[in-house]
Design an enzyme around this catalytic site. Structure first.
Site, mmCIF file in Angstrom:
data_model
loop_
_atom_site.group_PDB
_atom_site.id
_atom_site.type_symbol
_atom_site.label_atom_id
_atom_site.label_comp_id
_atom_site.label_asym_id
_atom_site.label_seq_id
_atom_site.Cartn_x
_atom_site.Cartn_y
_atom_site.Cartn_z
ATOM 1 C CB CYS A 161 13.270 9.797 8.055
ATOM 2 S SG CYS A 161 11.871 9.177 7.188
ATOM 3 N N GLY A 178 6.846 6.071 8.286
ATOM 4 C CA GLY A 178 5.987 7.254 8.351
ATOM 5 C C GLY A 178 6.112 7.929 9.699
ATOM 6 C CB SER A 179 3.954 10.326 11.441
ATOM 7 O OG SER A 179 2.745 9.622 11.665
ATOM 8 C CD GLU A 201 13.453 2.525 9.960
ATOM 9 O OE1 GLU A 201 13.755 3.605 10.504
ATOM 10 O OE2 GLU A 201 14.019 1.458 10.226
ATOM 11 C CE LYS A 241 -1.625 3.302 2.639
ATOM 12 N NZ LYS A 241 -1.796 4.338 1.679
ATOM 13 C CB VAL A 261 0.814 6.609 11.381
ATOM 14 C CG1 VAL A 261 0.299 5.383 10.653
ATOM 15 C CG2 VAL A 261 0.016 7.835 10.982
ATOM 16 N N GLY A 262 2.768 5.215 13.559
ATOM 17 C CA GLY A 262 3.545 4.046 13.994
ATOM 18 C C GLY A 262 3.022 3.467 15.304
#
Ligand code: UN1
Length: 498
Positions: free
Chosen positions: A284, A228-229, A250, A175, A232-233
């Protein structure tokens, strides 16, 4: 009419079951549409997972060297199509041409690394504590991997996840970010061209709230990998915790470059310009803090601001541009919001800090490279990830203070120190709490064959890149072979005393 793209499930290009679509637009010129993409939901994900589950049976039986050869072929095709991919990246994601070639090259490197791994997919062998018995480990695939990738490295990061997962014998459901779906489609096109069997790679476009969550909820997904952030992680980790899925994360960064008084000043300026404003600060690993020892501070800031002001903002596909746009309007607003926060906190804005709309930049999300000085540890612009071309300069007295400031954030991805003093360089390597540290180089520029990832809230202990990526996507199987012809009892028949 905008080109209409599809999902790729079980070896076929298909629309979302809902029939709905979403647009991908160009960050450098929002009036231009890259394409229309299927707005998928749980039903599409479940179908993709079923296809991946079905394909797994055969795929895991294919000799690993053969799987590697297919990935080598992917690398070859990417080499041939590098310019075409890079150009699309400038359009859909907005990084400048040189960096877009670099992103694509990172994918090529990852493919060739995977090709090599196909011939060294080693376990370990060990003598047993008993006679006529031996122990061996094998690396085994997990099953179906759910890969959720970001927009900022739209080719490199999907390959970091996908290629080790595939080489290890997993099948995948990808995705990609809804900001860069055309690039993910291009990558899948290349995979198809290389000759992967149907169902081994599946692509489902759509929002995280539906497609991403459906991946987390699907019981047949064995491992999830996300970049991602941190916010969300945390959500992903908590959902996967409930179903005991393996999950590799990550997440954010607030990376700093330290420059000590004895450093080469011009080299340090080159480094921070590349680290802070490369990819418009949307890595990042981007340098978002510059920690200067007081003796070098004024001179370095003067040079830095002059250079930052003269960086050429422009269309990312124009080879002369130094800085491209940021990804979308909400990102632009967030970045400019942080500029206001910095001003209100009392930091001094030295350059930039506004949306750039001159010439042909008027329809894009361009931000002038921004430098704040007088930033104090603890300010929000010093602590929070901004993900844009905004640099906070912090003045410190000593080496020790520099290290404390560098470590004084919740993240621990990348870091850098400029000094000619070998002893202090090694001391810094020891004291800095990040997953990656550079000596006399900027905080960006990680290479595909080395572990990539961070400490603290940057992740959950896994590392992508190099050999460590393969640990994410494999199970260890330990096998004991007893050729004594009798029942031997470990710990009971033999007691080994020191
Ligand atoms: C990222 O920003 O998520 O080290 C990846 C670098 C690149 C990869 C960055 N090779 O900056």
């Amino acid at each position: 009419m905008a080109e209409k793209f599809k999902n790729y499930i079980g070896g076929k290009w298909v629309d979302a079951k809902s029939g709905k679509t979403f647009e991908s637009r160009m960050p450098a010129d929002w009036s231009k549409i890259v394409g229309l993409f299927p707005k998928s939901n749980k039903d599409d994900v479940d179908e993709a997972v079923n296809a991946a589950k079905k394909a797994f049976k055969e795929w895991k039986r294919m000799p690993v060297a053969k799987r590697g050869a297919l990935l080598g072929k992917v690398g070859d095709i990417m080499v041939k199509r590098k310019e075409e991919i890079a150009l699309l990246m400038t359009q859909e994601m907005g990084k400048i041409m040189k960096e877009a070639r670099g992103d694509t090259q990172e994918g090529i490197d990852t493919a060739y690394y995977a090709f090599g791994e196909g011939r060294r997919f080693f376990g370990k062998t060990s003598p047993s504590e008993l006679q006529n018995k031996v122990a061996i480990t094998f690396l085994c695939p997990i099953g179906v991997a759910g890969l959720i990738s970001p927009w900022n490295f739209p080719i490199a990061i999907p390959t970091w996840k996908m290629f080790p997962a595939l080489l290890s014998g997993n099948t995948v459901v990808l995705k990609p970010s809804s900001d860069t779906p055309a690039l993910a489609s291009k990558l899948v096109e290349i995979i198809i061209e290389a000759g992967f069997p149907a169902g081994v790679v599946n692509l489902v476009h759509g929002p995280g709230s539906t497609v991403g969550n459906a991946i987390l909820d699907n019981k047949d997904i064995g491992v999830v990998s996300f970049t991602g952030s941190s916010e969300v992680g945390r959500h992903i980790a908590s959902v996967c915790g409930k179903t005991l899925k393996r999950v590799s994360l990550e997440l954010g960064g607030k990376n700093a470059q330290i420059v000590l008084d004895d450093a080469d000043i011009d080299l340090s300026v080159e480094g921070v310009l590349f680290g802070a404003f490369g990819t418009a600060g949307q890595r990042c690993t981007a340098t978002s803090r510059l920690i200067l020892q007081e003796g070098i501070h004024d001179k370095l800031v003067e040079k830095l601001v002059k250079r930052a002001e003269s960086m050429k903002i422009g269309k990312p596909w124009d080879e002369a541009s130094d800085v491209g746009p940021v990804i979308n309007e909400s990102s632009l607003k967030k970045i400019l919001g942080y500029v206001d926060i910095g001003k209100n906190e009392g930091a001094k804005l030295m350059c930039g800090g506004y949306r750039y709309t001159e010439g042909d930049c008027k329809n894009g999300w361009f931000v002038k490279p921004t430098v704040f000085t007088g930033v104090k540890p603890g300010m929000r612009i010093e602590q929070e990830e901004i993900f844009g071309p905004v640099l906070s300069v912090i003045k410190v007295k000593s080496f020790e203070e520099a290290i404390d400031v560098l470590n004084g954030v919740e993240y621990g991805l990348s870091s850098s120190i400029y000094t000619k003093d070998l002893n202090l360089a090694f001391k810094a390597v020891e004291e800095i709490d990040t997953g990656i540290t550079y000596v006399n180089g900027p905080t960006i520029g990680a290479e595909c064959h080395m572990p990539f990832g961070g400490t603290k809230n940057t992740g959950n202990g896994h590392r992508e890149g190099g050999w460590t990526a393969y640990e994410i996507f494999t199970e260890q199987k330990t096998v004991y072979i007893d050729y004594s012809g009798k029942l031997q009892k470990a710990q009971i028949d033999v007691t080994i005393e020191k």
